[in-house]
Design an enzyme around this catalytic site. Structure first.
Site, PDB file in Angstrom:
ATOM      1  N   GLN A   1     -17.783  -6.080 -15.296  1.00  0.00           N
ATOM      2  CA  GLN A   1     -17.678  -7.364 -14.516  1.00  0.00           C
ATOM      3  C   GLN A   1     -18.897  -7.885 -13.501  1.00  0.00           C
ATOM      4  O   GLN A   1     -18.768  -9.127 -13.145  1.00  0.00           O
ATOM      5  CB  GLN A   1     -16.357  -6.405 -13.557  1.00  0.00           C
ATOM      6  CG  GLN A   1     -14.943  -6.382 -13.968  1.00  0.00           C
ATOM      7  CD  GLN A   1     -14.262  -7.654 -13.933  1.00  0.00           C
ATOM      8  OE1 GLN A   1     -14.410  -8.534 -14.172  1.00  0.00           O
ATOM      9  NE2 GLN A   1     -13.521  -7.445 -12.778  1.00  0.00           N
TER      10      GLN A   1
ATOM     11  N   GLU B   1     -15.343  -9.587  -7.863  1.00  0.00           N
ATOM     12  CA  GLU B   1     -16.354 -10.482  -7.493  1.00  0.00           C
ATOM     13  C   GLU B   1     -17.651 -10.389  -6.690  1.00  0.00           C
ATOM     14  O   GLU B   1     -18.081 -11.704  -6.823  1.00  0.00           O
ATOM     15  CB  GLU B   1     -15.138 -10.996  -6.466  1.00  0.00           C
ATOM     16  CG  GLU B   1     -13.848 -11.656  -6.515  1.00  0.00           C
ATOM     17  CD  GLU B   1     -12.369 -11.989  -6.315  1.00  0.00           C
ATOM     18  OE1 GLU B   1     -12.515 -13.255  -5.404  1.00  0.00           O
ATOM     19  OE2 GLU B   1     -12.167 -10.931  -5.252  1.00  0.00           O
TER      20      GLU B   1
ATOM     21  N   ILE C   1      -6.540  -8.662 -16.423  1.00  0.00           N
ATOM     22  CA  ILE C   1      -6.825  -9.966 -17.437  1.00  0.00           C
ATOM     23  C   ILE C   1      -8.169 -10.510 -17.844  1.00  0.00           C
ATOM     24  O   ILE C   1      -9.391 -11.023 -17.418  1.00  0.00           O
ATOM     25  CB  ILE C   1      -6.838 -11.015 -15.806  1.00  0.00           C
ATOM     26  CG1 ILE C   1      -7.871 -10.565 -14.652  1.00  0.00           C
ATOM     27  CG2 ILE C   1      -5.686 -10.956 -15.494  1.00  0.00           C
ATOM     28  CD1 ILE C   1      -8.187 -10.781 -13.671  1.00  0.00           C
ATOM     29  N   GLY C   2      -8.326  -9.496 -18.369  1.00  0.00           N
ATOM     30  CA  GLY C   2      -9.751  -9.522 -19.201  1.00  0.00           C
ATOM     31  C   GLY C   2     -10.729  -8.415 -18.425  1.00  0.00           C
ATOM     32  O   GLY C   2     -12.011  -7.933 -19.566  1.00  0.00           O
ATOM     33  N   THR C   3     -10.350  -7.523 -17.560  1.00  0.00           N
ATOM     34  CA  THR C   3     -11.439  -6.346 -17.046  1.00  0.00           C
ATOM     35  C   THR C   3     -11.373  -4.998 -17.483  1.00  0.00           C
ATOM     36  O   THR C   3     -12.161  -4.096 -16.958  1.00  0.00           O
ATOM     37  CB  THR C   3     -10.859  -6.719 -15.112  1.00  0.00           C
ATOM     38  OG1 THR C   3      -9.334  -5.890 -15.115  1.00  0.00           O
ATOM     39  CG2 THR C   3     -10.374  -7.713 -14.377  1.00  0.00           C
TER      40      THR C   3
ATOM     41  N   GLY D   1      -9.037 -14.704 -15.291  1.00  0.00           N
ATOM     42  CA  GLY D   1      -7.735 -15.676 -14.282  1.00  0.00           C
ATOM     43  C   GLY D   1      -8.825 -16.345 -13.115  1.00  0.00           C
ATOM     44  O   GLY D   1      -8.777 -18.023 -12.814  1.00  0.00           O
ATOM     45  N   PHE D   2      -9.785 -15.567 -12.755  1.00  0.00           N
ATOM     46  CA  PHE D   2     -11.349 -15.654 -11.783  1.00  0.00           C
ATOM     47  C   PHE D   2     -10.567 -15.907 -10.376  1.00  0.00           C
ATOM     48  O   PHE D   2     -10.855 -16.832  -9.870  1.00  0.00           O
ATOM     49  CB  PHE D   2     -12.092 -16.806 -12.040  1.00  0.00           C
ATOM     50  CG  PHE D   2     -12.274 -16.357 -13.470  1.00  0.00           C
ATOM     51  CD1 PHE D   2     -13.358 -15.020 -13.814  1.00  0.00           C
ATOM     52  CD2 PHE D   2     -12.306 -17.069 -14.398  1.00  0.00           C
ATOM     53  CE1 PHE D   2     -13.688 -14.795 -14.558  1.00  0.00           C
ATOM     54  CE2 PHE D   2     -13.109 -16.840 -16.352  1.00  0.00           C
ATOM     55  CZ  PHE D   2     -12.884 -15.666 -15.947  1.00  0.00           C
TER      56      PHE D   2
ATOM     57  N   PRO E   1     -17.015   2.928 -16.294  1.00  0.00           N
ATOM     58  CA  PRO E   1     -18.706   2.415 -16.062  1.00  0.00           C
ATOM     59  C   PRO E   1     -18.768   1.417 -16.854  1.00  0.00           C
ATOM     60  O   PRO E   1     -19.758   0.461 -16.191  1.00  0.00           O
ATOM     61  CB  PRO E   1     -19.444   3.435 -16.556  1.00  0.00           C
ATOM     62  CG  PRO E   1     -18.762   4.440 -15.518  1.00  0.00           C
ATOM     63  CD  PRO E   1     -17.572   4.452 -16.279  1.00  0.00           C
TER      64      PRO E   1
HETATM   65 MO1  MOS Z   1      -9.884 -13.451  -7.559  1.00  0.00          MO
HETATM   66  S1  MOS Z   1     -10.065 -15.429  -6.670  1.00  0.00           S
HETATM   67  O1  MOS Z   1      -9.202 -12.746  -5.659  1.00  0.00           O
HETATM   68  O2  MOS Z   1      -8.534 -13.377  -8.428  1.00  0.00           O
END
Ligand code: MOS
Length: 688
Positions: free
Chosen positions: A584, A651, A450-452, A223-224, A578
């Site tokens: 990520q 992020e 979301i893939g995290t 998603g990002f 971890p």
């Molecule tokens: Mo992030 S740009 O807050 O999904």
């Protein structure tokens, strides 16, 4: 060790993404994109489309149902005849098969009254204005001390303008939705970062009550930020399903994503640094110019990190934005911090050079003891530790004075460093924990993976709080029918969700203990809400910090840049999972490398369109571009931001990476590239 709870489903293909779910009697909708960048729709002729066998409906501004709650003009689908940007959805065809829908959409004849468009961001644009706030709701401008006077009298000065291009997220799974009505309630299987928020926003647009929309997002393919809010495809699917009385699948194509799923706004950033001969900053100025659309205001907050990174008594930050005939910009991994820190951390490198200082040492010298603007204490600030640890691991050799001297054959070698930061926050969330008489635990929260690896992380924290093993806990997420939760965004997922999950699990454990371990036949359930806890958070400056080190080699003949080594050292609170955290962080760093060298959405001023409609044109880093990549987390505990002690890691990995690479390219070649991406031609053109 933590279990990878959904790994087998994904590698065997059992995991289903939104549009892959089987739906009986499903119909398909295909959107018609606007063929002008600005103007009015004069008429829509659907007759040829409707004549195709298998076509169920053509939706146009003439016949579309009225939407009562369209505060967000990007979601006010077919409510107006005005075209705000090329590619905006102006009509759609619904058919029994995807192929028929596509064919029908191509036969819808839209005639326009075009108007002149303006899609070009310039520093002197007459339409620039000061927005009321910048994303998400932060101060537009800040000032402490007297920047102008301090800068004018500084012994050493840097005054440089940096630009970043428009960029697109392009997650592997494009935005996709299945909509199905049951009477007056709507169920959406949607590729979203936040089922709870999406359900509320869709309900508002359609004029429904909060309980009338259910959003399910079991697996999401990236998603990002692009999937942080519902896009036009969600409303389109709901509308088409209403009209046809069938479930409707709506998948945005890769080509359409360039227009309708947001982009990172291009930026023009002037940074001014004033310092003493010892490199101690006296004045810091950061002025940002960006773009938004005519439909909706979104201002990328690129100067915000400059407000807390370095100590200086005099400081000013500003944001200005202009409304252009472009799609509405939106969230893309670390909006604000990411482009902003390219500018600030490049300028710090320029300052180090002018002062004859090692850029690591320059940053250490300018560490603030409290937030330079608010005076608030930092909850923890381990930038110095990240820089020192990174320098030791990387084998940072300080700076030799002359660039362009480390040469091996055709290759010029260089190294660069930049700092990294991202806010550490949490948002109110709810969770439910229950235990059955048989001793099975269930934890429910409307989080999104979301893939995290969110499932893995939350299962681990739940098991720890319950004092059981991960195998004893069944975690359910990805459904707005579950207790409402923060979106997977703003690097706030783990901190927000784990807070609610741990609170619920601890309360459940307490309830079991109060009964001396005797669980009644119907089981026990407790519900937790962190709203009061989040509201009671003490006032602190809370950030994740990091240091990025890059080694590059630049082909002296072709300008090709390779990055043999990237090292990121981060202080991100306690690391809950971890393996997932490392993924990520190196994912963010890869995206930063991609930003440094490849990513660029070029606007065609004549047609008013982002040119790159596929991944052949929009370049992203491929495996072959990523050589040595290492992410390390320092031991750190965030004591107040929830019981997990976590900050955020989604992020921070992208922040500073592009500057570290640009600084290394300068070290290698003597060429300072201030406009991303660092294309080959920029190095050759200016090669001395
Ligand atoms: Mo992030 S740009 O807050 O999904």
């Amino acid at each position: 060790m933590t279990a990878r709870v959904d790994g087998p489903d994904k590698v065997t293909g059992r995991a289903r993404y939104a549009c892959e779910r089987p739906a009986e009697r499903a119909a398909y909708v295909w959107a018609v994109p606007a063929a002008i960048a600005r103007g009015t729709i004069r008429s829509v002729d659907a007759s040829q489309a409707l004549a195709l066998p298998g076509v169920l409906a053509v939706i146009t501004p003439d016949n579309a149902p009225r939407l009562p709650g369209t505060g967000d003009q990007e979601l006010a689908l077919f409510q107006s005849r005005e075209v705000a940007y090329r590619g905006q959805f102006v009509a759609a065809a619904v058919a029994q098969t995807l192929e028929t829908a596509r064919d029908a959409a191509s036969r819808v004849v839209v005639s326009y009254e075009p108007a002149p468009h303006d899609v070009t961001l310039t520093a002197g644009h007459p339409g620039l204005y000061k927005p009321e706030f910048v994303n998400p709701r932060q101060q537009t401008d800040t000032a402490t001390g007297d920047f102008d006077a301090a800068y004018a009298t500084a012994a050493v000065r840097v005054d440089a303008t940096y630009t970043t291009p428009a960029e697109h997220n392009h997650p592997m799974e494009p935005h996709a939705t299945i909509a199905q009505w049951h009477g007056d309630t709507l169920t959406l299987h949607d590729a979203t970062q936040g089922p709870s928020r999406a359900a509320g926003q869709v309900a508002a647009v359609l004029g429904l009550g909060p309980g009338q929309v259910r959003v399910i997002a079991e697996h999401v393919g990236g998603g990002f930020g692009a999937k942080g809010m519902p896009r036009a495809n969600v409303i389109l699917a709901a509308m088409a399903a209403r009209i046809t009385g069938r479930p409707v699948k709506c998948a945005v194509t890769r080509a359409q994503m360039a227009a309708v799923t947001g982009h990172r706004a291009p930026s023009i950033q002037r940074v001014r640094l004033g310092a003493g001969p010892d490199g101690r900053l006296t004045a810091v100025g950061h002025d940002v110019i960006g773009q938004t659309s005519t439909l909706k205001e979104f201002t990328e907050q690129s100067a915000v990190a400059t407000r807390h990174m370095y100590a200086a008594p005099h400081r000013r930050t500003t944001h200005r934005v202009v409304r252009l005939d472009v799609p509405t910009p939106s969230w893309m991994r670390a909006p604000g911090e990411c482009p902003g820190m390219f500018a600030l951390e490049s300028a710090m490198d320029e300052l180090a050079q002018r002062c004859g200082l090692d850029p690591v040492e320059l940053r250490l010298r300018n560490e603030p003891s409290v937030h330079p603007e608010t005076g608030q204490p930092f909850s923890s600030r381990n930038l110095a530790a990240c820089l020192r640890e990174g320098a030791a691991r990387f084998g940072w050799a300080g700076r030799d004075p002359a660039p362009g001297v480390r040469r091996a054959g055709r290759w010029l070698g260089g190294t660069g460093v930049a700092a990294s930061t991202y806010p550490a926050r949490a948002a109110a969330s709810q969770a439910r924990a229950s235990v059955s008489a048989a001793g099975r635990y269930q934890v429910r929260i409307a989080a999104a993976d979301i893939g995290t690896g969110a499932r893995t992380a939350l299962t681990a924290v739940a098991a720890e709080a319950l004092g059981v093993t991960a195998a004893d806990v069944e975690l359910r997420i990805g459904d707005s029918a579950l207790p409402p939760a923060m979106i997977a965004g703003g690097s706030m997922g783990t901190a927000s969700w784990s807070w609610a999950v741990i609170k619920a699990c601890r309360a459940l454990r307490e309830a079991i203990r109060a009964r001396d371990g005797a669980v009644p036949p119907g089981g026990l359930t407790v519900h937790a809400d962190t709203a009061p806890d989040v509201a009671a958070l003490p006032g602190r400056a809370r950030y994740t910090f990091g240091a990025q080190f890059a080694e590059v080699r630049v082909d002296a003949d072709t300008g090709e840049v390779r990055v043999p080594r990237l090292l990121g050292v981060f202080a991100a609170g306690r690391i809950v999972a971890p393996a997932q955290a490392r993924s990520q962080l190196i994912g963010g760093m890869t995206m930063g490398l991609s930003m440094a060298l490849h990513e660029e959405s070029t606007m065609d001023p004549q047609f008013g369109d982002y040119l790159h409609h596929d991944l052949a044109g929009y370049h992203i880093a491929a495996h072959a571009d990523v050589l040595g990549l290492e992410a390390v987390c320092l031991a750190e505990d965030e004591p107040e931001l929830g019981p997990a002690g976590a900050k955020g890691i989604g992020e921070v990995g992208i922040v500073g990476t592009a500057a570290a690479i640009a600084n290394a390219v300068h070290h290698a070649t003597g060429i300072r590239v201030r406009d991303l991406p660092i294309r080959l031609d920029k190095l050759l053109r200016r090669n001395p």
